[in-house]
Design an enzyme around this catalytic site. Structure first.
Site, PDB file in Angstrom:
ATOM      1  N   SER A   1      73.390 -10.155  25.781  1.00  0.00           N
ATOM      2  CA  SER A   1      72.460 -11.206  25.348  1.00  0.00           C
ATOM      3  C   SER A   1      71.377 -11.395  26.404  1.00  0.00           C
ATOM      4  CB  SER A   1      73.237 -12.523  25.191  1.00  0.00           C
ATOM      5  OG  SER A   1      72.363 -13.620  25.018  1.00  0.00           O
TER       6      SER A   1
ATOM      7  N   TYR B   1      78.875 -19.565  26.831  1.00  0.00           N
ATOM      8  CA  TYR B   1      78.233 -18.366  26.282  1.00  0.00           C
ATOM      9  C   TYR B   1      77.506 -17.609  27.392  1.00  0.00           C
ATOM     10  CZ  TYR B   1      75.475 -15.574  22.939  1.00  0.00           C
ATOM     11  OH  TYR B   1      74.902 -14.542  22.227  1.00  0.00           O
TER      12      TYR B   1
HETATM   13  P1  NAP Z   1      77.011 -13.925  13.485  1.00  0.00           P
HETATM   14  O1  NAP Z   1      76.094 -13.693  12.351  1.00  0.00           O
HETATM   15  O2  NAP Z   1      77.566 -15.284  13.706  1.00  0.00           O
HETATM   16  O3  NAP Z   1      78.201 -12.846  13.356  1.00  0.00           O
HETATM   17  C1  NAP Z   1      79.289 -12.894  14.237  1.00  0.00           C
HETATM   18  C2  NAP Z   1      80.296 -11.861  13.816  1.00  0.00           C
HETATM   19  O4  NAP Z   1      81.410 -11.957  14.723  1.00  0.00           O
HETATM   20  C3  NAP Z   1      80.829 -12.077  12.424  1.00  0.00           C
HETATM   21  O5  NAP Z   1      80.998 -10.841  11.768  1.00  0.00           O
HETATM   22  C4  NAP Z   1      82.173 -12.723  12.674  1.00  0.00           C
HETATM   23  O6  NAP Z   1      83.076 -12.386  11.643  1.00  0.00           O
HETATM   24  C5  NAP Z   1      82.602 -12.071  13.971  1.00  0.00           C
HETATM   25  N1  NAP Z   1      83.598 -12.861  14.679  1.00  0.00           N
HETATM   26  C6  NAP Z   1      83.432 -14.062  15.269  1.00  0.00           C
HETATM   27  N2  NAP Z   1      84.598 -14.516  15.752  1.00  0.00           N
HETATM   28  C7  NAP Z   1      85.519 -13.555  15.472  1.00  0.00           C
HETATM   29  C8  NAP Z   1      86.916 -13.454  15.695  1.00  0.00           C
HETATM   30  N3  NAP Z   1      87.625 -14.425  16.300  1.00  0.00           N
HETATM   31  N4  NAP Z   1      87.552 -12.328  15.278  1.00  0.00           N
HETATM   32  C9  NAP Z   1      86.870 -11.347  14.653  1.00  0.00           C
HETATM   33  N5  NAP Z   1      85.549 -11.399  14.393  1.00  0.00           N
HETATM   34  C10 NAP Z   1      84.881 -12.505  14.797  1.00  0.00           C
HETATM   35  O7  NAP Z   1      76.328 -13.546  14.859  1.00  0.00           O
HETATM   36  P2  NAP Z   1      75.295 -12.394  15.314  1.00  0.00           P
HETATM   37  O8  NAP Z   1      74.039 -13.059  15.659  1.00  0.00           O
HETATM   38  O9  NAP Z   1      75.295 -11.265  14.345  1.00  0.00           O
HETATM   39  O10 NAP Z   1      75.983 -11.997  16.688  1.00  0.00           O
HETATM   40  C11 NAP Z   1      76.576 -10.727  16.932  1.00  0.00           C
HETATM   41  C12 NAP Z   1      76.628 -10.529  18.437  1.00  0.00           C
HETATM   42  O11 NAP Z   1      75.292 -10.524  18.957  1.00  0.00           O
HETATM   43  C13 NAP Z   1      77.374 -11.624  19.194  1.00  0.00           C
HETATM   44  O12 NAP Z   1      78.101 -11.063  20.259  1.00  0.00           O
HETATM   45  C14 NAP Z   1      76.248 -12.487  19.739  1.00  0.00           C
HETATM   46  O13 NAP Z   1      76.610 -13.198  20.891  1.00  0.00           O
HETATM   47  C15 NAP Z   1      75.213 -11.424  20.036  1.00  0.00           C
HETATM   48  N6  NAP Z   1      73.849 -11.917  20.151  1.00  0.00           N
HETATM   49  C16 NAP Z   1      73.218 -12.507  19.114  1.00  0.00           C
HETATM   50  C17 NAP Z   1      71.914 -12.952  19.279  1.00  0.00           C
HETATM   51  C18 NAP Z   1      71.142 -13.599  18.175  1.00  0.00           C
HETATM   52  O14 NAP Z   1      70.008 -14.064  18.428  1.00  0.00           O
HETATM   53  N7  NAP Z   1      71.624 -13.674  16.956  1.00  0.00           N
HETATM   54  C19 NAP Z   1      71.275 -12.803  20.500  1.00  0.00           C
HETATM   55  C20 NAP Z   1      71.956 -12.198  21.561  1.00  0.00           C
HETATM   56  C21 NAP Z   1      73.251 -11.755  21.363  1.00  0.00           C
HETATM   57  P3  NAP Z   1      84.091 -13.400  10.923  1.00  0.00           P
HETATM   58  O15 NAP Z   1      83.553 -14.788  11.087  1.00  0.00           O
HETATM   59  O16 NAP Z   1      84.101 -12.886   9.541  1.00  0.00           O
HETATM   60  O17 NAP Z   1      85.389 -13.180  11.625  1.00  0.00           O
END
Ligand code: NAP
Length: 257
Positions: free
Chosen positions: A149, A162
């Site tokens: 991130s 985080y």
């Molecule tokens: P998101 O839409 O909230 O998706 C998160 C994913 O993680 C979902 O598929 C969720 O699946 C899964 N997950 C969460 N807790 C889990 C658990 N206990 N066991 C198994 N699966 C789990 O978020 P995103 O934005 O796509 O984020 C993906 C990654 O990118 C994360 O690591 C986040 O920190 C990183 N990131 C995101 C951003 C951003 O701006 N969006 C920026 C920097 C980094 P279920 O709920 O179905 O289990």
């Protein structure tokens, strides 16, 4: 096709960035194993439409224990026969002022974003090394990609757990890359900028935060989940065989500002 006959595992595959990575990998000919707690049918349909094979694997990565992580890797190996790429993408965020931040939220974020990725990599690397693949004559390599991130570099606003987890995963990426480069294991990370997913919905729904974020992004827009996928294909493919311990920013210019 850069990932033909490759078995790729993506955690957090039910939506957002993880789902976009699954589709991009499918377009490169991979067999995609998607991991999440909730239903993976939507991702399966998208992967098949992109020409890939999809294997759903429901698991809760929220405990972050060594035993459960090893079990997940073991079950996937039993289903798919091998593992060529692991993308640690599953992640959660909890927002609260530091003085009120609860122990439960702290532990949940660290377990999901740090402990679980480390123990999944440990299990995958152990399988790779102990099965002799690192010494095999074929040009095969194991590719481990962590989704870090901007908060691997910055502190963020009211997200201390985080920021801690994402700083730490960048460190683990470098630590494992040092140890495992000689085993033909590449360990790298991607630091996404501000991407329009469920993770950032609260920010986009706050007009003032939304505008201040947009004003600071040189590209002038929120990223799409698919913006992350190309970099992930690069880190999963043979194009990055001499790349180790890198955190690749894909952020519309945020950190260069
Ligand atoms: P998101 O839409 O909230 O998706 C998160 C994913 O993680 C979902 O598929 C969720 O699946 C899964 N997950 C969460 N807790 C889990 C658990 N206990 N066991 C198994 N699966 C789990 O978020 P995103 O934005 O796509 O984020 C993906 C990654 O990118 C994360 O690591 C986040 O920190 C990183 N990131 C995101 C951003 C951003 O701006 N969006 C920026 C920097 C980094 P279920 O709920 O179905 O289990």
């Amino acid at each position: 096709m850069k990932l033909k006959n490759q078995v790729v595992v993506i955690t957090g595959a039910s939506r957002g960035i993880g789902q976009a990575i699954c589709v991009a990998f499918a377009k490169e000919g991979a067999t995609v194993v998607g991991v999440a707690r909730s239903d993976l049918a939507e991702t399966g349909t998208a992967v098949q439409a992109a020409g890939g094979t999809f294997i759903p694997h429901n698991a809760d990565l929220g405990t972050g224990t060594q035993k459960e992580s090893a079990a997940v890797i073991g079950q996937i190996l039993a289903k798919a026969g091998k593992l060529d790429v692991l993308v640690n993408n599953a992640g959660i965020i909890r927002r609260a002022p530091a003085k009120d931040f609860s122990e439960a939220d702290w532990n949940a974020v660290i377990a999901t974003n740090l402990n679980s990725p480390f123990f999944l990599m440990q299990a995958a690397g152990k399988w790779w090394i102990e099965s002799g693949r690192a010494q095999a004559p074929a040009a095969a390599r194991l590719k481990l990609v962590n989704i870090a991130s901007l908060l691997s570099f910055q502190g963020g606003i009211t997200v201390p757990a985080y920021a801690a987890s994402k700083h730490a995963i960048a460190g683990v990426t470098k630590a494992l890359s040092n140890e495992w480069a000689k085993e033909r294991i590449n360990v790298n990370a991607i630091a996404p900028g501000y991407i329009a997913t469920e993770n950032t919905r609260a920010l986009r729904e706050d007009p003032a935060r939304n505008q201040s974020i947009l004003d600071r992004i040189p590209e002038g827009r929120w990223g799409a989940a698919s913006d992350i996928a190309g970099g992930c294909v690069f880190l999963a493919s043979g194009d990055s065989d001499y790349l180790n311990g890198v955190v690749l920013n894909i952020d519309g210019g945020w950190l260069g500002r």
